[in-house]
Design a protein around this motif. Structure first.
Motif, PDB file in Angstrom:
ATOM      1  N   PRO A 163       0.842  -1.203   0.000  1.00  0.00           N
ATOM      2  CA  PRO A 163       0.000   0.000   0.000  1.00  0.00           C
ATOM      3  C   PRO A 163       0.870   1.242   0.000  1.00  0.00           C
ATOM      4  O   PRO A 163       1.949   1.263   0.571  1.00  0.00           O
ATOM      5  N   SER A 164       0.383   2.262  -0.625  1.00  0.00           N
ATOM      6  CA  SER A 164       1.128   3.522  -0.582  1.00  0.00           C
ATOM      7  C   SER A 164       1.015   4.115   0.814  1.00  0.00           C
ATOM      8  O   SER A 164       0.024   3.937   1.515  1.00  0.00           O
ATOM      9  N   ALA A 165       2.048   4.807   1.240  1.00  0.00           N
ATOM     10  CA  ALA A 165       2.039   5.421   2.561  1.00  0.00           C
ATOM     11  C   ALA A 165       0.985   6.526   2.571  1.00  0.00           C
ATOM     12  O   ALA A 165       1.071   7.488   1.824  1.00  0.00           O
ATOM     13  N   ALA A 166      -0.038   6.358   3.381  1.00  0.00           N
ATOM     14  CA  ALA A 166      -1.142   7.317   3.395  1.00  0.00           C
ATOM     15  C   ALA A 166      -0.664   8.659   3.910  1.00  0.00           C
ATOM     16  O   ALA A 166       0.207   8.756   4.766  1.00  0.00           O
ATOM     17  N   PHE A 181      -0.878  -8.853   9.473  1.00  0.00           N
ATOM     18  CA  PHE A 181       0.585  -8.800   9.508  1.00  0.00           C
ATOM     19  C   PHE A 181       1.164  -8.446   8.135  1.00  0.00           C
ATOM     20  O   PHE A 181       2.101  -7.660   8.034  1.00  0.00           O
ATOM     21  N   ALA A 182       0.607  -9.034   7.070  1.00  0.00           N
ATOM     22  CA  ALA A 182       1.107  -8.734   5.725  1.00  0.00           C
ATOM     23  C   ALA A 182       0.955  -7.254   5.401  1.00  0.00           C
ATOM     24  O   ALA A 182       1.837  -6.643   4.799  1.00  0.00           O
ATOM     25  N   GLU A 183      -0.167  -6.666   5.827  1.00  0.00           N
ATOM     26  CA  GLU A 183      -0.386  -5.249   5.564  1.00  0.00           C
ATOM     27  C   GLU A 183       0.589  -4.387   6.371  1.00  0.00           C
ATOM     28  O   GLU A 183       1.077  -3.359   5.886  1.00  0.00           O
ATOM     29  N   ARG A 184       0.886  -4.800   7.581  1.00  0.00           N
ATOM     30  CA  ARG A 184       1.809  -4.030   8.428  1.00  0.00           C
ATOM     31  C   ARG A 184       3.228  -4.076   7.854  1.00  0.00           C
ATOM     32  O   ARG A 184       3.930  -3.065   7.829  1.00  0.00           O
ATOM     33  N   VAL A 185       3.662  -5.258   7.423  1.00  0.00           N
ATOM     34  CA  VAL A 185       4.993  -5.360   6.822  1.00  0.00           C
ATOM     35  C   VAL A 185       5.075  -4.507   5.564  1.00  0.00           C
ATOM     36  O   VAL A 185       6.061  -3.794   5.338  1.00  0.00           O
ATOM     37  N   ALA A 186       4.024  -4.585   4.725  1.00  0.00           N
ATOM     38  CA  ALA A 186       4.026  -3.795   3.497  1.00  0.00           C
ATOM     39  C   ALA A 186       4.038  -2.300   3.807  1.00  0.00           C
ATOM     40  O   ALA A 186       4.721  -1.515   3.141  1.00  0.00           O
ATOM     41  N   LEU A 187       3.281  -1.882   4.830  1.00  0.00           N
ATOM     42  CA  LEU A 187       3.249  -0.470   5.207  1.00  0.00           C
ATOM     43  C   LEU A 187       4.624  -0.017   5.704  1.00  0.00           C
ATOM     44  O   LEU A 187       5.123   1.041   5.307  1.00  0.00           O
ATOM     45  N   LEU A 188       5.244  -0.826   6.576  1.00  0.00           N
ATOM     46  CA  LEU A 188       6.563  -0.461   7.095  1.00  0.00           C
ATOM     47  C   LEU A 188       7.575  -0.356   5.963  1.00  0.00           C
ATOM     48  O   LEU A 188       8.384   0.578   5.915  1.00  0.00           O
ATOM     49  N   THR A 189       7.533  -1.303   5.021  1.00  0.00           N
ATOM     50  CA  THR A 189       8.456  -1.277   3.893  1.00  0.00           C
ATOM     51  C   THR A 189       8.256  -0.030   3.047  1.00  0.00           C
ATOM     52  O   THR A 189       9.218   0.635   2.637  1.00  0.00           O
ATOM     53  N   ALA A 190       6.975   0.303   2.781  1.00  0.00           N
ATOM     54  CA  ALA A 190       6.683   1.488   1.967  1.00  0.00           C
ATOM     55  C   ALA A 190       7.151   2.766   2.663  1.00  0.00           C
ATOM     56  O   ALA A 190       7.741   3.658   2.043  1.00  0.00           O
ATOM     57  N   LEU A 191       6.896   2.856   3.967  1.00  0.00           N
ATOM     58  CA  LEU A 191       7.324   4.048   4.707  1.00  0.00           C
ATOM     59  C   LEU A 191       8.847   4.153   4.739  1.00  0.00           C
ATOM     60  O   LEU A 191       9.406   5.243   4.586  1.00  0.00           O
ATOM     61  N   ARG A 192       9.524   3.038   4.947  1.00  0.00           N
ATOM     62  CA  ARG A 192      10.987   3.062   5.006  1.00  0.00           C
ATOM     63  C   ARG A 192      11.586   3.493   3.670  1.00  0.00           C
ATOM     64  O   ARG A 192      12.604   4.185   3.636  1.00  0.00           O
ATOM     65  N   ARG A 193      10.986   3.070   2.583  1.00  0.00           N
ATOM     66  CA  ARG A 193      11.508   3.472   1.273  1.00  0.00           C
ATOM     67  C   ARG A 193      11.318   4.963   1.047  1.00  0.00           C
ATOM     68  O   ARG A 193      12.117   5.604   0.373  1.00  0.00           O
ATOM     69  N   LEU A 217      10.942 -10.412  12.082  1.00  0.00           N
ATOM     70  CA  LEU A 217      10.618 -10.109  10.688  1.00  0.00           C
ATOM     71  C   LEU A 217      10.587  -8.602  10.440  1.00  0.00           C
ATOM     72  O   LEU A 217      11.028  -8.126   9.391  1.00  0.00           O
ATOM     73  N   PHE A 218      10.073  -7.845  11.393  1.00  0.00           N
ATOM     74  CA  PHE A 218      10.092  -6.384  11.243  1.00  0.00           C
ATOM     75  C   PHE A 218      11.535  -5.879  11.191  1.00  0.00           C
ATOM     76  O   PHE A 218      11.876  -5.004  10.386  1.00  0.00           O
ATOM     77  N   LEU A 219      12.378  -6.443  12.049  1.00  0.00           N
ATOM     78  CA  LEU A 219      13.780  -6.023  12.084  1.00  0.00           C
ATOM     79  C   LEU A 219      14.463  -6.352  10.763  1.00  0.00           C
ATOM     80  O   LEU A 219      15.231  -5.547  10.222  1.00  0.00           O
ATOM     81  N   ASP A 220      14.155  -7.514  10.219  1.00  0.00           N
ATOM     82  CA  ASP A 220      14.773  -7.913   8.953  1.00  0.00           C
ATOM     83  C   ASP A 220      14.324  -7.005   7.811  1.00  0.00           C
ATOM     84  O   ASP A 220      15.060  -6.814   6.839  1.00  0.00           O
ATOM     85  N   SER A 221      13.130  -6.431   7.925  1.00  0.00           N
ATOM     86  CA  SER A 221      12.639  -5.549   6.859  1.00  0.00           C
ATOM     87  C   SER A 221      13.399  -4.222   6.826  1.00  0.00           C
ATOM     88  O   SER A 221      13.282  -3.471   5.866  1.00  0.00           O
ATOM     89  N   LEU A 222      14.174  -3.918   7.870  1.00  0.00           N
ATOM     90  CA  LEU A 222      14.981  -2.700   7.865  1.00  0.00           C
ATOM     91  C   LEU A 222      16.218  -2.838   6.990  1.00  0.00           C
ATOM     92  O   LEU A 222      16.858  -1.848   6.641  1.00  0.00           O
ATOM     93  N   ARG A 223      16.574  -4.075   6.649  1.00  0.00           N
ATOM     94  CA  ARG A 223      17.841  -4.341   5.972  1.00  0.00           C
ATOM     95  C   ARG A 223      17.968  -3.584   4.656  1.00  0.00           C
ATOM     96  O   ARG A 223      19.027  -3.048   4.328  1.00  0.00           O
ATOM     97  N   GLU A 224      16.905  -3.531   3.878  1.00  0.00           N
ATOM     98  CA  GLU A 224      16.966  -2.913   2.550  1.00  0.00           C
ATOM     99  C   GLU A 224      17.300  -1.427   2.620  1.00  0.00           C
ATOM    100  O   GLU A 224      18.018  -0.899   1.762  1.00  0.00           O
ATOM    101  N   THR A 225      16.777  -0.737   3.642  1.00  0.00           N
ATOM    102  CA  THR A 225      16.956   0.718   3.742  1.00  0.00           C
ATOM    103  C   THR A 225      17.751   1.091   4.992  1.00  0.00           C
ATOM    104  O   THR A 225      17.530   2.149   5.578  1.00  0.00           O
ATOM    105  N   LEU A 226      18.672   0.237   5.385  1.00  0.00           N
ATOM    106  CA  LEU A 226      19.449   0.468   6.601  1.00  0.00           C
ATOM    107  C   LEU A 226      20.167   1.809   6.526  1.00  0.00           C
ATOM    108  O   LEU A 226      20.798   2.137   5.521  1.00  0.00           O
ATOM    109  N   ALA A 227      20.067   2.581   7.607  1.00  0.00           N
ATOM    110  CA  ALA A 227      20.663   3.920   7.637  1.00  0.00           C
ATOM    111  C   ALA A 227      21.341   4.141   8.978  1.00  0.00           C
ATOM    112  O   ALA A 227      21.058   3.464   9.972  1.00  0.00           O
ATOM    113  N   ALA A 228      22.243   5.120   9.000  1.00  0.00           N
ATOM    114  CA  ALA A 228      22.969   5.425  10.235  1.00  0.00           C
ATOM    115  C   ALA A 228      22.026   5.838  11.357  1.00  0.00           C
ATOM    116  O   ALA A 228      22.319   5.602  12.538  1.00  0.00           O
TER     117      ALA A 228
END
Length: 533
Positions: A163-166, A181-193, A217-228
């Motif tokens: 989903p797009s970040a509202a 859970f799937a919607e939450r992971v997708a939302l977190l991923t979209a927001l992080r990007r 699983l939430f922690l692992d989703s940070l890997r793609e956009t890991l930042a300082a």
């Protein structure tokens, strides 16, 4: 029937009468409904609430030929049998993942009539789920709420399109707190990007109440956009009550070269690995740690080694794996990675040290170190050098650090020099379709194996990869390999026929892939197929 209707002209029967309906007709309708209920063994009850309409999916529908192809692929997903001799027909089961990926690349949506079969295929094969659910779109979630067989869509990640970040923060917060859970992971991923810090702040709001498996699983989703900016949160997570969560946090921190954990691990690793400058030429001296103290354990070092591993070598490997690779150049007097890797290592620590550097190169995505550790693929002793006996290094993972074109060239040269016996997993990480030099090396190696009288089924895995990964344009060039050749002396009986069938199947599959690709091309009038029937 006349007896049953007696009196309906004088008094209304105790049944619902629709506007404009006579009393007799209403009584007969009620009797018919009662009869059906009795035969179905159901008691009368109020009608259930109708489900909400399925959400709209504005993407264009698949072109007609591609729709028919998808129906065939889904109908054949059970496979063509488990016999040892596959014949010359293409294996449609193995082409379905590639077809789904191509369809998603065009931005199509699946036909409504095929959605149940598509979800059944995704339920049976987890490797299909991301692409299948992307093609199914938002209606996959809608259907999953109506059928318990598809609950994997509700609980898994990588499902329908993110989903797009509202724009409304309250809406985002409600979805985060109440969504599946799937919607939450997708939302977190979209927001992080969009904004890594915004996504992290949302995660922190519920972190303390999440289940351990969800935190992981939430922690692992940070890997793609890991930042300082993630470092303070990850440092706190090193004290998490879940061992797996702590280990993942430590791994993420070690991938941040400027993090405090990376600096701590660098100091520890360099205290145990140093150059002996008194030797000529220089030698790397290793003194493995004698204990795994509490600080090391908090920073992700597992104290108990797996069966068959010594404690000290196990601790050393974890320290070196987590230390930033750039620090070794300074440690070794400004040498570049290739020069450091070429240095001799005292007391038989070379394999252990190089294996740890390989894991570090993969974790930190350091192409220069990966290149140095892989070395020259065509060197005569390279196969033994890059993976010596007792080594745990994974060359396929190390290759993923290199750019795609360089990776393909390295594997092509390796196959040309050493054949296919050690190349299967390397081929699996090369971009599809294979680059022309890589495809040519694979086909040449298969042809050499046939001419040598090798067992054809020994190369069935590579042949299966070739069917899926060779460029379809190579089909015409491979026609000459489909003929049955004379079997060399000492060859396995009937191998010529087996090889001929394998090459015929390869050519047929490549041509079918070319046809499927053409079927997915947007029609001349434009990509919008929403009006198609």
């Amino acid at each position: 029937m006349n007896a049953a209707l007696l009196g309906t002209e004088r008094r209304l029967p105790p049944v619902a009468v629709r506007p404009g309906q006579g009393a007799a007709a209403a009584l007969l309708d009620a009797a018919a409904v009662s009869t059906v209920r009795r035969r179905a063994a159901l008691r009368p009850a109020p009608a259930g609430e109708r489900p909400a309409p399925a959400p709209a999916d504005p993407r264009p529908l698949l072109p007609p030929a591609a729709r028919r192809r998808l129906a065939l692929l889904l109908a054949d997903r059970g496979g063509s049998g488990g016999g040892s001799r596959r014949g010359t027909a293409p294996d449609l089961t193995e082409l379905l993942p590639q077809w789904l990926a191509a369809a998603d690349g065009h931005g199509y949506r699946a036909p409504e009539a095929l959605l149940p079969a598509l979800l059944d295929a995704a339920r049976a094969r987890t490797d299909l789920r991301p692409a299948a659910l992307a093609l199914a779109g938002p209606r996959a979630l809608w259907l999953a709420r109506l059928n318990d067989a598809w609950t994997f869509v509700l609980r898994g990640s990588g499902g329908p399109a993110e989903p797009s970040a509202a724009a409304d923060p309250a809406q985002v917060r409600r979805l985060w707190e109440e969504g599946l859970f799937a919607e939450r992971v997708a939302l977190l991923t979209a927001l992080r990007r969009r904004d890594p810090q915004e996504g992290l702040e949302l995660l922190v709001t519920t972190w303390a109440t999440e289940r351990a498996e969800d935190r992981l699983l939430f922690l692992d989703s940070l890997r793609e956009t890991l930042a300082a900016t993630d470092e303070p949160f990850l440092e706190q997570t090193l004290s998490d009550r879940s061992r797996n969560v702590r280990a993942t946090a430590a791994e993420l921190l070690s991938a941040l070269p400027g993090s405090a954990l990376a600096a701590r691990m660098a100091r520890r690793a360099q205290a145990h690995v140093s150059p002996d400058r008194s030797a000529d030429p220089a030698v790397i001296v290793v003194e493995a740690p004698h204990e795994c103290d509490a600080g090391m354990q908090r920073d992700g070092v597992a104290p108990k080694p797996p069966s068959g591993r010594g404690e000290r070598s196990w601790w050393l490997g974890q320290l070196v794996e987590a230390a930033p690779l750039e620090g070794w150049c300074e440690r070794f007097a400004g040498r570049d990675p290739a020069a450091i890797v070429a240095l001799p290592v005292a007391d038989d620590w070379r394999t252990e040290l190089h294996d740890a550097w390989c894991r570090a190169a993969v974790r930190q995505r350091n192409a220069e170190w990966a290149r140095a550790l892989l070395g020259a693929p065509a060197a005569p002793a390279q196969a033994a050098e890059v993976a010596p006996a007792g080594s745990s290094r994974d060359l396929a993972k190390l290759l993923t650090v290199l750019p795609a074109d360089e990776r393909a060239r390295w594997v092509a040269e390796f196959i040309a020099a050493h054949g296919l016996s050690d190349a299967f997993r390397m081929l699996g990480v090369c971009a599809v379709p294979w680059a022309e030099p890589l495809g040519r090396s694979v086909v040449d190696a298969l042809d050499i194996a046939r001419d040598a009288g090798s067992y054809p089924w020994s190369f069935s895995g590579v042949m299966g990869l070739a069917e899926r990964c060779l460029d379809p344009a190579a089909a015409d060039r491979l026609d000459m390999l489909t003929a049955v050749t004379d079997e060399p002396e000492g060859a396995s009986p009937g191998s010529g026929g087996y090889w001929s069938e394998a090459f015929q199947r390869l050519v047929g599959t490549l041509r079918l892939r070319a046809t499927m690709r053409d079927e997915l091309a947007p029609p001349p009038g434009g990509p919008d197929g929403r009006s198609a029937r």
